[in-house]
Design an enzyme around this catalytic site. Structure first.
Site, mmCIF file in Angstrom:
data_model
loop_
_atom_site.group_PDB
_atom_site.id
_atom_site.type_symbol
_atom_site.label_atom_id
_atom_site.label_comp_id
_atom_site.label_asym_id
_atom_site.label_seq_id
_atom_site.Cartn_x
_atom_site.Cartn_y
_atom_site.Cartn_z
ATOM 1 N N LYS A 44 -20.130 -46.015 67.520
ATOM 2 C CA LYS A 44 -19.356 -45.502 68.654
ATOM 3 C C LYS A 44 -18.058 -44.913 68.090
ATOM 4 O O LYS A 44 -17.483 -45.454 67.147
ATOM 5 C CB LYS A 44 -19.038 -46.651 69.620
ATOM 6 C CG LYS A 44 -18.131 -46.261 70.785
ATOM 7 C CD LYS A 44 -18.770 -45.200 71.680
ATOM 8 C CE LYS A 44 -17.797 -44.677 72.749
ATOM 9 N NZ LYS A 44 -18.325 -43.429 73.368
ATOM 10 N N ILE A 70 -18.212 -41.988 79.441
ATOM 11 C CA ILE A 70 -17.823 -43.306 78.951
ATOM 12 C C ILE A 70 -16.305 -43.345 78.738
ATOM 13 O O ILE A 70 -15.648 -44.346 79.019
ATOM 14 C CB ILE A 70 -18.549 -43.630 77.617
ATOM 15 C CG1 ILE A 70 -20.077 -43.463 77.766
ATOM 16 C CG2 ILE A 70 -18.184 -45.028 77.122
ATOM 17 C CD1 ILE A 70 -20.719 -44.349 78.789
ATOM 18 N N ASN A 128 -15.472 -36.742 65.173
ATOM 19 C CA ASN A 128 -15.882 -36.297 66.511
ATOM 20 C C ASN A 128 -14.801 -35.398 67.092
ATOM 21 O O ASN A 128 -13.770 -35.873 67.568
ATOM 22 C CB ASN A 128 -16.135 -37.505 67.412
ATOM 23 C CG ASN A 128 -16.631 -37.094 68.789
ATOM 24 O OD1 ASN A 128 -16.809 -35.902 69.054
ATOM 25 N ND2 ASN A 128 -16.857 -38.061 69.652
ATOM 26 N N CYS A 131 -15.624 -34.617 71.999
ATOM 27 C CA CYS A 131 -15.824 -35.455 73.190
ATOM 28 C C CYS A 131 -15.399 -34.674 74.435
ATOM 29 O O CYS A 131 -14.292 -34.158 74.479
ATOM 30 C CB CYS A 131 -15.017 -36.743 73.096
ATOM 31 S SG CYS A 131 -15.175 -37.733 74.604
ATOM 32 N N GLY A 219 -29.800 -35.155 76.749
ATOM 33 C CA GLY A 219 -31.207 -35.328 77.080
ATOM 34 C C GLY A 219 -31.996 -34.045 76.942
ATOM 35 O O GLY A 219 -31.500 -33.040 76.419
ATOM 36 N N THR A 268 -29.890 -39.954 73.752
ATOM 37 C CA THR A 268 -30.328 -40.291 75.106
ATOM 38 C C THR A 268 -31.661 -41.031 75.138
ATOM 39 O O THR A 268 -31.827 -41.963 75.922
ATOM 40 C CB THR A 268 -30.404 -39.002 75.947
ATOM 41 O OG1 THR A 268 -29.108 -38.412 75.955
ATOM 42 C CG2 THR A 268 -30.842 -39.286 77.367
HETATM 43 O O1 RRO Z 1 -17.079 -41.735 75.109
HETATM 44 C C1 RRO Z 1 -17.529 -40.714 75.672
HETATM 45 O O2 RRO Z 1 -17.383 -40.508 76.888
HETATM 46 C C2 RRO Z 1 -18.245 -39.673 74.937
HETATM 47 C C3 RRO Z 1 -17.868 -39.214 73.685
HETATM 48 BR BR1 RRO Z 1 -16.483 -39.972 72.708
HETATM 49 C C4 RRO Z 1 -18.553 -38.107 73.114
HETATM 50 O O3 RRO Z 1 -18.250 -37.620 72.023
HETATM 51 N N1 RRO Z 1 -19.567 -37.554 73.830
HETATM 52 C C5 RRO Z 1 -19.932 -38.023 75.031
HETATM 53 O O4 RRO Z 1 -20.868 -37.499 75.624
HETATM 54 N N2 RRO Z 1 -19.278 -39.094 75.579
#
Ligand code: RRO
Length: 308
Positions: A44, A70, A128, A131, A219, A268
């Protein structure tokens, strides 16, 4: 017919990795998934401070995938390093670990890489930069700011001897230029692609189906977008690519490998079937004539040219 291969200087037993955000820090899935059967896993994404994440509900499914927001829920750099990584260092021998880092400033990315660098138990950083759910950035992927992107990679490059893999966003009108800029700044590889900004509404009252309103779509619907991105970028840069987006089975993984990816990630599909990545790795190993560098047909990739 599948042989181990070296990709950005790291030895992988097979090309299938669990994508960031799908397996926590490994331990969470260890009773269910045989992580050691995989090429590897991406943690994560971590931030410097712990984060609780976005309002619930954070995930909603639709007929061609799902949308998540998230919001970077994670225990923060120090707990990831001191409580999470030691378990991985103790338990994984064959599967490789990539640590995903996500800052909201150039300085935060640098601090994350600096803070993690001395730890054991991982082979590379996945930076990353994409996001779609970081409210600190107003939901805008970091990689869409070219100067910030190159500064992050250039500065992080100076902090680590490990490979730096930059994860880019699909909603980038100049994706190939972004990819070139990332490589010129020092990226050793690219992960293509993160989720695509999207929104699901309740047809009755029009209310967003996830708490934050918008989220990132993933997905099956994302697969052609990901394969297209890999194909476009493969012709423009000279570093290994990791393909991700909508992979449900070995055929889908092969699409990405044929498009020019050296590795793939499964995201997914793992939510509905936690062992999907294992199944895909096993099924791929039974295929003949896998693309380089995985095939045993003598068509080795550059790092595996057979002598004579
Ligand atoms: O944590 C998230 O909401 C999230 C991240 Br860091 C990301 O790089 N890609 C995503 O779809 N959700």
């Amino acid at each position: 017919t599948l042989r181990p291969a070296e990709v950005f200087r790291v030895a992988f037993q097979n090309p299938v990795l669990l994508a960031a955000g799908t397996c926590g820090f490994g331990r969470e899935l260890s009773g269910v998934v045989d992580l050691e059967a995989l090429g590897g896993m991406v943690t994560k994404s971590i931030t410097m401070a712990p984060r609780a994440g976005n309002p619930a509900p954070r995930v909603a499914e639709f007929d061609a995938g799902m949308v998540n927001s998230i919001g970077l829920a994670n225990p923060g750099m120090e707990r990831a390093r001191d409580d999470k990584l030691p378990w991985l260092a103790d338990h994984l021998r064959r599967a490789r670990v990539l640590v995903s880092v996500a800052g909201h400033t150039v300085e935060e990315y640098v601090e994350l890489v600096r803070g993690m660098e001395a730890a054991d138990g991982f082979a590379a950083f996945e930076i990353n930069l994409s996001c779609p759910n970081d409210q600190r950035l107003g939901g805008r992927a970091f990689s869409l700011d070219r100067d910030a992107l190159t500064a992050v990679i250039g500065r992080c490059r100076a902090e680590t001897s490990r490979p730096l893999i930059a994860k880019l966003a699909p909603n980038d009108p100049d994706l190939v230029d972004t990819a070139r800029a990332a490589v010129d700044a020092g990226a050793d590889g690219l992960t293509l692609i993160n989720t695509l900004p999207g929104r699901l509404l309740d047809p009755g009252d029009g209310h967003p189906r996830i708490g934050a309103g918008q989220g990132g779509m993933s997905g099956p619907a994302l697969r052609p977008v990901g394969v297209h991105a890999v194909n476009a970028v493969a012709g423009a840069v000279d570093v290994p690519l990791i393909g991700v987006g909508g992979i449900l089975n070995a055929d889908h993984a092969l699409e990405y490998l044929h498009a020019g990816a050296s590795l793939v990630q499964v995201g997914t599909a793992s939510f509905a079937a936690p062992r999907a990545a294992e199944r895909i790795a096993r099924d791929l190993a039974r295929r003949r004539d896998l693309p380089a560098p995985w095939g045993a047909s003598g068509r080795g990739g550059p790092s595996h040219a057979s002598p004579g």
